[in-house]
Write an enzyme that holds these catalytic residues in place. Structure first.
Site, short mmCIF file in Angstrom:
data_model
loop_
_atom_site.label_atom_id
_atom_site.label_comp_id
_atom_site.label_asym_id
_atom_site.label_seq_id
_atom_site.Cartn_x
_atom_site.Cartn_y
_atom_site.Cartn_z
N GLU A 110 0.83 -1.21 0.00
CA GLU A 110 0.00 0.00 0.00
C GLU A 110 0.87 1.26 0.00
O GLU A 110 0.59 2.21 -0.74
CB GLU A 110 -0.95 -0.04 1.20
CG GLU A 110 -1.91 -1.22 1.12
CD GLU A 110 -3.23 -0.96 1.81
OE1 GLU A 110 -4.22 -0.70 1.11
OE2 GLU A 110 -3.25 -1.05 3.06
N GLU B 98 -4.76 -8.94 2.90
CA GLU B 98 -5.80 -8.61 3.88
C GLU B 98 -7.01 -9.52 3.82
O GLU B 98 -7.54 -9.97 4.85
CB GLU B 98 -6.21 -7.14 3.71
CG GLU B 98 -5.21 -6.14 4.28
CD GLU B 98 -4.04 -5.87 3.34
OE1 GLU B 98 -3.20 -5.02 3.69
OE2 GLU B 98 -3.97 -6.51 2.27
#
Length: 266
Positions: free
Chosen positions: A120, A140
């Site tokens: 990210e 995730e």
């Protein structure tokens, strides 16, 4: 220069090098790391002598994502960092380049794990170099979590949507070669040389006119979601003033005189 126990800061000429330094945890994000990162971005923005930033990790890894215990301040003396977070609840998003875009080019030098929060942060950088054994991925969903660091918005804008959705929805790891093939990173180099390659790229950036470099970066991002006609109009507004700068005139003179340009941000 700033820095914390988990974030090293040093200068290489006109380049600010930020090193995530928690190798025992594959540079998983902690409060000291996030505060140090944000302070590093602010230093780069504020200091005109800095023309580029290189972001890398210590110990053969880039970043393995969030460390929830460390973010809670457990197991370390982190009160000063908790105070910073309390004073600015958005600080962690700014540190991760979700809510902050440095005006100087940011080059990522990736070795080893660059997963979850690491991937990210990577999406907030401008140029990306990876060692051959680097590994990427957004894990995730495998843990029932959401990649809330910006990936559902940024990733489909940076790589083809089908590849973005595969990465987001499967949670599988990607090799450096795969990451390059889908456009997540720009180049792959032998293991252990990503930082050197990133610094070489930074030197090329540093040799260019800083006002032009910053205007070009700003134009790319501010026009990304505009229509073509609106984007072209915005580009003219951003770009025309550069031609009136002393640096632009110096660039033309240096070319004519067959010498390196000496830019002064004027």
């Amino acid at each position: 220069m700033g820095g914390t126990e988990h974030l090293d800061v040093r200068r290489e000429g006109a380049t600010l090098v930020l090193t995530l330094n928690r190798p025992e945890a594959k540079n998983a994000l902690s409060l000291p790391m996030l505060v140090g990162l944000y302070d590093g971005w602010l230093e780069a923005d504020a200091d005109d002598a800095i023309r580029s930033v290189v972001l890398t990790g210590a110990g053969g890894a880039f970043c393995a994502g969030m460390d929830l215990k460390a973010l809670a301040g457990k197991g370390m003396d982190g009160q000063q960092y908790r105070d910073r977070m309390k004073a600015d609840p958005d600080l962690h998003w700014k540190a991760m380049l979700r809510h902050h875009r440095p005006r100087k080019p940011v080059i990522a030098a990736v070795e080893g794990a660059c997963v979850a929060g690491g991937t990210e942060i990577l999406q907030g950088t401008d140029i990306r170099v990876a060692g051959e054994s680097a590994m990427f991925g957004l894990f995730e969903v495998k843990r029932g979590l959401f990649p809330i660091g910006g990936s559902t918005v940024r990733l489909p804008r940076q790589i083809p949507r089908t590849h973005a959705l595969e990465m987001l929805l499967t949670g599988r790891p990607y090799s450096a070669a795969e990451a390059a093939a889908i456009g997540l990173v720009g180049s792959v180099v032998p293991d252990g040389t990503a930082l050197d390659a990133a610094l070489a790229l930074a030197e090329r950036v540093n040799a260019c006119g800083p006002l032009a470099v910053e205007a070009v970066k700003a134009s790319v991002y501010e026009t990304a979601e505009l229509s073509e006609s609106d984007g072209l109009a915005a580009e003219l507004k951003r770009g025309w003033p550069i031609f009136d700068t002393a640096d632009a005139k110096e660039g033309a003179r240096a070319f004519a005189e067959h010498r390196p340009a000496v830019f002064r941000r004027e």
